[in-house]
Write an enzyme that holds these catalytic residues in place. Structure first.
Site, mmCIF file in Angstrom:
data_model
loop_
_atom_site.group_PDB
_atom_site.id
_atom_site.type_symbol
_atom_site.label_atom_id
_atom_site.label_comp_id
_atom_site.label_asym_id
_atom_site.label_seq_id
_atom_site.Cartn_x
_atom_site.Cartn_y
_atom_site.Cartn_z
ATOM 1 N N GLN A 100 0.605 -1.065 0.070
ATOM 2 C CA GLN A 100 -0.073 -0.115 0.176
ATOM 3 C C GLN A 100 0.832 1.443 0.026
ATOM 4 O O GLN A 100 0.049 2.188 -0.438
ATOM 5 C CB GLN A 100 -0.204 0.174 1.215
ATOM 6 C CG GLN A 100 -1.734 -1.308 1.663
ATOM 7 C CD GLN A 100 -2.260 -0.917 2.566
ATOM 8 O OE1 GLN A 100 -3.399 -1.026 3.240
ATOM 9 N NE2 GLN A 100 -1.309 -1.936 3.430
ATOM 10 N N ASN A 101 1.926 0.999 0.086
ATOM 11 C CA ASN A 101 3.235 2.033 -0.064
ATOM 12 C C ASN A 101 3.813 2.487 -1.392
ATOM 13 O O ASN A 101 3.266 2.559 -1.996
ATOM 14 C CB ASN A 101 4.721 1.643 0.464
ATOM 15 C CG ASN A 101 4.074 1.223 2.011
ATOM 16 O OD1 ASN A 101 2.840 1.439 3.053
ATOM 17 N ND2 ASN A 101 5.453 0.238 2.514
ATOM 18 N N HIS A 118 -2.147 1.770 -3.771
ATOM 19 C CA HIS A 118 -2.345 2.200 -4.103
ATOM 20 C C HIS A 118 -1.627 3.105 -5.436
ATOM 21 O O HIS A 118 -1.990 4.115 -4.503
ATOM 22 C CB HIS A 118 -2.301 2.672 -2.607
ATOM 23 C CG HIS A 118 -3.398 2.563 -1.902
ATOM 24 N ND1 HIS A 118 -3.128 2.428 -0.514
ATOM 25 C CD2 HIS A 118 -4.050 1.674 -1.946
ATOM 26 C CE1 HIS A 118 -4.426 1.639 0.499
ATOM 27 N NE2 HIS A 118 -4.606 1.346 -0.570
ATOM 28 N N CYS A 126 -1.561 15.441 -15.428
ATOM 29 C CA CYS A 126 -2.514 16.280 -15.823
ATOM 30 C C CYS A 126 -3.491 16.060 -15.344
ATOM 31 O O CYS A 126 -4.191 14.434 -15.678
ATOM 32 C CB CYS A 126 -2.256 16.570 -17.339
ATOM 33 S SG CYS A 126 -3.282 18.402 -16.908
ATOM 34 N N CYS A 129 -5.323 16.885 -19.189
ATOM 35 C CA CYS A 129 -4.865 16.135 -20.178
ATOM 36 C C CYS A 129 -3.938 14.590 -19.828
ATOM 37 O O CYS A 129 -4.719 13.784 -21.264
ATOM 38 C CB CYS A 129 -4.116 17.102 -21.140
ATOM 39 S SG CYS A 129 -2.466 16.963 -20.435
ATOM 40 N N SER A 188 -2.562 -1.569 9.246
ATOM 41 C CA SER A 188 -3.472 -2.089 10.493
ATOM 42 C C SER A 188 -4.366 -2.395 9.540
ATOM 43 O O SER A 188 -5.752 -3.080 10.712
ATOM 44 C CB SER A 188 -4.199 -0.386 11.410
ATOM 45 O OG SER A 188 -3.889 0.243 9.208
ATOM 46 N N ASN A 212 3.841 -6.934 13.694
ATOM 47 C CA ASN A 212 3.364 -5.642 13.463
ATOM 48 C C ASN A 212 3.255 -6.123 15.318
ATOM 49 O O ASN A 212 3.330 -6.564 15.927
ATOM 50 C CB ASN A 212 1.538 -5.341 13.512
ATOM 51 C CG ASN A 212 0.881 -4.133 13.183
ATOM 52 O OD1 ASN A 212 1.616 -3.524 14.089
ATOM 53 N ND2 ASN A 212 0.118 -3.920 12.611
HETATM 54 N N1 APR Z 1 7.057 -2.804 12.665
HETATM 55 C C1 APR Z 1 5.588 -3.477 12.071
HETATM 56 N N2 APR Z 1 4.569 -2.604 11.894
HETATM 57 C C2 APR Z 1 5.012 -1.479 12.830
HETATM 58 C C3 APR Z 1 5.944 -1.013 12.883
HETATM 59 C C4 APR Z 1 6.820 -1.349 12.943
HETATM 60 N N3 APR Z 1 8.054 -1.261 12.907
HETATM 61 N N4 APR Z 1 5.618 0.419 13.322
HETATM 62 C C5 APR Z 1 4.216 0.618 12.846
HETATM 63 N N5 APR Z 1 3.713 -0.425 12.955
HETATM 64 C C6 APR Z 1 1.794 -0.518 12.536
HETATM 65 C C7 APR Z 1 1.116 0.258 13.445
HETATM 66 O O1 APR Z 1 1.320 -0.622 14.953
HETATM 67 C C8 APR Z 1 0.109 -0.243 12.539
HETATM 68 O O2 APR Z 1 -0.762 -1.333 12.474
HETATM 69 O O3 APR Z 1 1.733 -0.021 11.108
HETATM 70 C C9 APR Z 1 0.841 -0.043 11.000
HETATM 71 C C10 APR Z 1 0.700 0.799 10.407
HETATM 72 O O4 APR Z 1 -1.170 1.392 10.224
HETATM 73 P P1 APR Z 1 -1.363 2.616 9.147
HETATM 74 O O5 APR Z 1 -0.652 3.600 10.036
HETATM 75 O O6 APR Z 1 -2.915 2.422 8.815
HETATM 76 O O7 APR Z 1 -0.846 2.206 7.498
HETATM 77 P P2 APR Z 1 -1.119 2.107 6.378
HETATM 78 O O8 APR Z 1 -2.258 0.509 6.827
HETATM 79 O O9 APR Z 1 -0.462 1.631 5.450
HETATM 80 O O10 APR Z 1 -2.377 2.335 6.064
HETATM 81 C C11 APR Z 1 -3.239 2.091 5.115
HETATM 82 O O11 APR Z 1 -4.914 3.758 4.752
HETATM 83 O O12 APR Z 1 -4.140 6.293 4.729
HETATM 84 C C12 APR Z 1 -4.210 5.755 4.296
HETATM 85 O O13 APR Z 1 -3.334 5.415 1.885
HETATM 86 C C13 APR Z 1 -2.674 5.312 3.094
HETATM 87 O O14 APR Z 1 -2.373 3.110 2.717
HETATM 88 C C14 APR Z 1 -2.390 4.056 3.223
HETATM 89 C C15 APR Z 1 -3.544 3.631 3.616
#
Ligand code: APR
Length: 251
Positions: A100-101, A118, A126, A129, A188, A212
């Site tokens: 998702q990154n 994503h 643009c 266009c 998450s 996580n």
């Molecule tokens: N190692 C593993 N997990 C980690 C670490 C780490 N060092 N640090 C934090 N985390 C966990 C957190 O506990 C959390 O559950 O990573 C998760 C990050 O969750 P989010 O901040 O919700 O990110 P993500 O799941 O990628 O979000 C999904 O939401 O806003 C949109 O488009 C954006 O792609 C993103 C999508």
């Protein structure tokens, strides 16, 4: 890390493992995630900054947040978790990373099959266009950045309120359905449709692993093994248990 040994054994036997990664895997590279305390959405209201309607209403304001994000991404290098996934792919174990990154750190670590669910931050497009520009070629002196045609340029990643790029969606579903081990790392799993992939993997028969430090909505319901550790610690430990030297060199 109670079930780490079982994860190592399952991965050693697997030829069809798949990883779903989120912002958490890049935290140890210096890019804060979205929803942890201090994350991007604690400083910026996601409705005001993350939705396509907000971007169209006030692109200059949203671009200022995006530029802050680009500065962090540009300074970041892959961490041992990104390198461990690249190693697993080289050994024929991991078939794909669905991420998702938008930071391109998996590719920088050497992963080849990366499905960017994503979109990504490498190009701008643009709104009028559809022309695409490498990010380095765009000028941010005037906000919002503009195309030669006068249209507003937007990043090539998805905002809330937009669909997933169809090719990425299709490929992610295909690899997920075939996965025998499905690693959910640093997400998450709160945002659909990416959050459906672990359920799809599980219902297709995969062994579900979460890496996580915190539990998520998946942890009690679906996950077979939760390794409650940072990805940069847990993944090299899994590789070590598999007898693989975990390369943690940064490029
Ligand atoms: N190692 C593993 N997990 C980690 C670490 C780490 N060092 N640090 C934090 N985390 C966990 C957190 O506990 C959390 O559950 O990573 C998760 C990050 O969750 P989010 O901040 O919700 O990110 P993500 O799941 O990628 O979000 C999904 O939401 O806003 C949109 O488009 C954006 O792609 C993103 C999508």
């Amino acid at each position: 890390m109670d079930c780490l040994k079982e994860v190592a054994e399952r991965l050693s036997r697997s030829r069809n493992a798949v990883a779903l990664t989120g912002a958490g895997i890049s935290v140890e590279s210096g890019i804060p995630d979205f929803r942890s305390p201090g994350g991007l959405w604690s400083r910026y209201d996601p409705l005001e900054y993350g939705h396509i309607a907000s971007f169209r209403r006030n692109p200059g304001k949203v671009w200022r947040m995006i530029l802050e994000m680009y500065r962090l991404v540009d300074a970041a290098r892959p961490n041992p978790a990104h390198h461990a996934l690249a190693q697993l792919e080289k050994r024929g174990i991991l078939k794909a990373v669905v991420t998702q990154n938008v930071d391109s750190l998996h590719q920088m670590a050497g992963s080849e099959r990366v499905i960017e669910f994503h979109g990504h931050g490498r190009t701008l497009r643009c709104e009028t266009c559809g022309a695409r520009y490498p990010r380095e070629r765009a000028s941010f002196d005037v906000m919002p950045p503009e195309c030669g045609c006068g249209g507003v340029l937007r990043p090539d990643f998805v905002f809330f309120g937009e669909g997933i790029p169809p090719k990425a969606h299709h490929e992610a579903v295909a690899v997920t359905e075939r996965a025998d081990v499905f690693l959910v790392i640093g997400t998450s799993a709160a945002v659909a449709p990416a959050s459906y992939l672990p359920m799809l993997a599980k219902s297709s028969g995969a062994y579900l692993v979460e890496i996580n430090p915190e539990p998520t909505d998946l942890t009690c319901r679906l996950t077979d093994c939760h390794i409650a550790e940072r990805a940069g610690v847990a993944l090299p430990a899994v590789l070590e248990a598999m007898g693989i030297y975990a390369e943690s060199r940064t490029l």
